[in-house]
Each structure stands twice: as C-alpha cells, then as structure tokens.
Design an enzyme around this catalytic site. Structure first.
Site, PDB file in Angstrom:
ATOM      1  N   LYS A  20      13.324  13.196  -3.141  1.00 42.71           N
ATOM      2  CA  LYS A  20      13.408  11.930  -2.413  1.00 42.71           C
ATOM      3  C   LYS A  20      14.762  11.752  -1.755  1.00 42.71           C
ATOM      4  O   LYS A  20      14.863  11.430  -0.563  1.00 42.71           O
ATOM      5  CB  LYS A  20      13.127  10.771  -3.375  1.00 42.71           C
ATOM      6  CG  LYS A  20      13.074   9.404  -2.705  1.00 42.71           C
ATOM      7  CD  LYS A  20      14.299   8.544  -2.822  1.00 42.71           C
ATOM      8  CE  LYS A  20      14.789   8.260  -4.186  1.00 42.71           C
ATOM      9  NZ  LYS A  20      15.867   7.240  -4.243  1.00 42.71           N
TER      10      LYS A  20
ATOM     11  N   CYS B 169       4.338  -6.465  -1.806  1.00 40.35           N
ATOM     12  CA  CYS B 169       3.612  -5.599  -2.742  1.00 40.35           C
ATOM     13  C   CYS B 169       4.539  -5.202  -3.893  1.00 40.35           C
ATOM     14  O   CYS B 169       4.864  -4.027  -4.100  1.00 40.35           O
ATOM     15  CB  CYS B 169       3.083  -4.362  -2.010  1.00 40.35           C
ATOM     16  SG  CYS B 169       1.808  -3.458  -2.912  1.00 40.35           S
TER      17      CYS B 169
ATOM     18  N   CYS C  13      -0.721 -10.687  -3.142  1.00 42.04           N
ATOM     19  CA  CYS C  13      -1.886 -10.263  -2.352  1.00 42.04           C
ATOM     20  C   CYS C  13      -2.384 -11.377  -1.435  1.00 42.04           C
ATOM     21  O   CYS C  13      -2.955 -11.109  -0.366  1.00 42.04           O
ATOM     22  CB  CYS C  13      -3.012  -9.802  -3.265  1.00 42.04           C
ATOM     23  SG  CYS C  13      -2.623  -8.311  -4.233  1.00 42.04           S
TER      24      CYS C  13
ATOM     25  N   CYS D 131      -0.698 -11.079   1.867  1.00 38.10           N
ATOM     26  CA  CYS D 131      -0.758  -9.747   2.478  1.00 38.10           C
ATOM     27  C   CYS D 131      -1.868  -9.702   3.532  1.00 38.10           C
ATOM     28  O   CYS D 131      -2.993 -10.158   3.286  1.00 38.10           O
ATOM     29  CB  CYS D 131      -1.003  -8.687   1.409  1.00 38.10           C
ATOM     30  SG  CYS D 131      -1.058  -6.998   2.066  1.00 38.10           S
TER      31      CYS D 131
ATOM     32  N   CYS E 233      -7.627  -3.694   1.386  1.00 40.07           N
ATOM     33  CA  CYS E 233      -6.882  -2.946   0.371  1.00 40.07           C
ATOM     34  C   CYS E 233      -7.752  -2.819  -0.879  1.00 40.07           C
ATOM     35  O   CYS E 233      -8.210  -3.833  -1.427  1.00 40.07           O
ATOM     36  CB  CYS E 233      -5.567  -3.641   0.036  1.00 40.07           C
ATOM     37  SG  CYS E 233      -4.640  -2.851  -1.307  1.00 40.07           S
TER      38      CYS E 233
END
Length: 352
Positions: free
Chosen positions: A257, A327, A334, A337, A343
């Site tokens: 990463k 998130c 949610c 969102c 989703c």
C-alpha cells in the site's frame, strides 16, 4: 547566332544520308494492322504491344460502351416536424457549395468518463460499479474529508527541494499505517521542525525520535524502520528514494500500500492500487470483489484484475475520504449514501 548554330549542326541522319547508308526497316506495321489493346486487356504473361497514346484514343472510341452507373441522389436537408429551420445552410460560392452547420455544444458530447465506461468493456463483479463510482465522486465533492487536507500527500514541505519532498511523502506513508491522518500530520510537523532529512533521522537518537512520533501507532517499531531506511537511502540512493516499486518494497517497514501510493505521489507513476483499511472495507461492501477478502493485499489483486488502470490512482484517495465521512467502519451512514439502493451491504435498503 542560335539559328546559325542549328544550321551547322550535323545530325546522325544527315551523316548516314551522305554516306548512302540509310537503314531501311524490314517491315512497316501500320496501326490498322495492329490490334490496339486497352490496359485492362493486358492479362497473362504474353508480351503485347502497348501504346499510351493509342489507349487514350481507344478509350475515347469505347466511351459509349462503358457501364453507366446511376447518378447519386442529392442529399436532402430535412426539417423538423415542428417546422423549425434546418441546422445546416448551403452557401454557393462560384462552383463550390459550402454547407454551414450549427455548432454542437460541448455538453452534448460524451465526457471522458462516459467514454471510458461505455467504450471499454469491463467485466466487473458488480454491474452497477460505474454508477457507484460516480455517486462516491459526487459525495466526496460535496463533503470534504481529513485526507484532503491532512493526507500523506499534504505532509511534505512544499518549500523544500523535490528530493526532500519525496522523502517526506515516504516517511508520512510509513507513519500512516493504522494511524489517523490527523495524528500522522501532527507527527510530520514535529519531525519537519527538526529538519526532516535522511541525515537528520540517521543522527537523531532513537529515544528522541520515538518522542517525536508518539502517539503514532507502533511508534517504536516505526522509529526503528525510519532509521534503517534512512541509512539505506544514504548508502544506495544519494539520500533520495527509489524510483521503482521493487526497490521501494525492499525498504524496512514499507508495504505494498505504501509503495504504490508513494510511486503515485512522489514519482507520478501508477504501479498499482494502494489498498488500505478503507479501500479494503468499501470494496467488499460495494461488491467489487468476486470473492470476499480478509486482507488488503487480496483486495488489491482482485481490484487490479478488472478495474481500468486509469482509475487506479484515484481509488485510494476517493475511498479513504468516503470511508472517513460516510462509509465508516462502525455504523456507516447508509441513509446519507447515494448508493443506498444499489449497495449490497446497505442497511438503508433493508429498512425501506
């Protein structure tokens, strides 16, 4: 003078005439005795007499025998049903006809993202992946996140030279593992106040370095990695950082990463997707993976198998901010969102 020189000029034919040695042809072939062929008749390997002049004359004779194709119909400009004026206008200038067309506004064309989504066939585990991505972009543009102002790419001293800035970005990434952006940013400010270079880290006592890093997660291990990495950069890279992912991953404390994000931010090279805990979590929640994963490296491999490469550098910054604001790891928002209805992990869709 020119005419006099021409008169005095003796040609080969005049010389032969004086010597009575005129060469007479053995046979005279007239054009009536020769079959005159067109260029289209020259087929096969048999040598034939061919004269371009005669061919042109023959084509003139055979002009009436040519196949006459039907003339093309003139293009007709249609008007709208409402009787509006056509969008094109013919302007006659001499023998030329100029067609003036109405300019098409830029908004009528496809933008770069639409072209990428429609023209490139992507075999994604989720058919709604593009709409989800567009929704995340919209939410990120409306709601800033800590990564926007305090992320690793913002930790470098902008007044320093490029080599030093690359080192600052690498150090920030090494400190960011399992640490909030705000904590990493403050630790970087303390380090920069002490002249943050490979040489200064090498000469700094380990205890002093640990105090500057605290409360970064695992600050004692990271202090040790920083001193080892600084020594390597001095010995092998003239106090600069490696410019390829293979050498970066060999440095102590640098994982995939960190390496991929460092290549993108420090060298402007996309070598892979930087998958941290936010990218790992959100990719699983959105259904972007063929199989659920438990480790970020597994997530990276699956994402790179289908996600278009021109999106790789955007995914980390986009999803990190999205994970910090909406998130979130625990109790995601949610209801706020835009992906709540598409989703697979949305709790809002279940309640409704």
């Amino acid at each position: 003078m020119a005419s006099q020189s021409n008169q005095n000029k003796i040609t080969l034919s005049s010389k032969l005439a004086k010597q009575n040695k005129v060469v007479r042809p053995k046979a005279i072939i007239t054009k009536h005795e020769t079959r005159i062929l067109d260029i289209e008749d020259l087929q096969g390997s048999v040598p034939r007499y061919f004269s371009p002049v005669q061919t042109r004359k023959q084509r003139q004779v055979n002009a009436d025998n040519k196949i006459h194709l039907p003339a093309k119909k003139a293009r007709q400009i249609k008007t709208d049903d409402a009787g509006e004026e056509p969008k094109t206008t013919k302007i006659q200038i001499g023998s030329a006809t100029i067609i003036k067309c109405e300019a098409v506004p830029e908004s009528a064309g496809l933008n770069e993202n639409e072209v990428g989504a429609s023209a490139v066939k992507v075999e994604s585990p989720n058919a709604n992946w593009w709409q989800q991505l567009e929704n995340v972009r919209l939410m990120r543009s409306e709601k800033p996140a800590p990564v926007d102002t305090q992320g690793c790419h913002q930790c470098a001293d902008k007044n320093a030279d490029e080599k030093t800035q690359r080192f600052h970005k690498l150090v920030a990434l090494m400190l960011s593992s399992q640490t909030k952006d705000e904590t990493t940013f403050e630790a970087m400010n303390r380090l920069k106040a002490q002249s943050l270079t490979p040489g200064s880290i090498k000469d700094m006592p380990i205890g002093d370095l640990e105090k500057l890093l605290h409360p970064v997660s695992f600050y004692k291990n990271k202090a040790k990695y920083l001193k080892q990495t600084s020594q390597i950069l001095i010995d092998k890279y003239n106090e600069d950082i490696p410019d390829n992912i293979q050498e970066l991953l060999k440095l102590p404390g640098v994982g995939p990463k960190m390496g991929h994000i460092c290549m993108a931010t420090a060298w402007d090279k996309v070598t892979g997707i930087g998958v941290d805990t936010h990218v790992h979590r959100i990719a699983n929640r959105l259904g972007w993976l063929k199989k659920p994963t438990k480790e970020p490296e597994q997530t990276r491999i699956q994402l790179e198998s289908w996600l278009p490469q021109h999106l790789w550098s955007e995914v980390n910054h986009l999803f990190v901010g999205f994970g910090q604001t909406i998130c979130t790891p625990l109790r995601p928002n949610c209801g706020d969102c835009l992906n709540r209805h598409i989703c697979p992990s949305s709790t809002a869709s279940k309640k409704s």
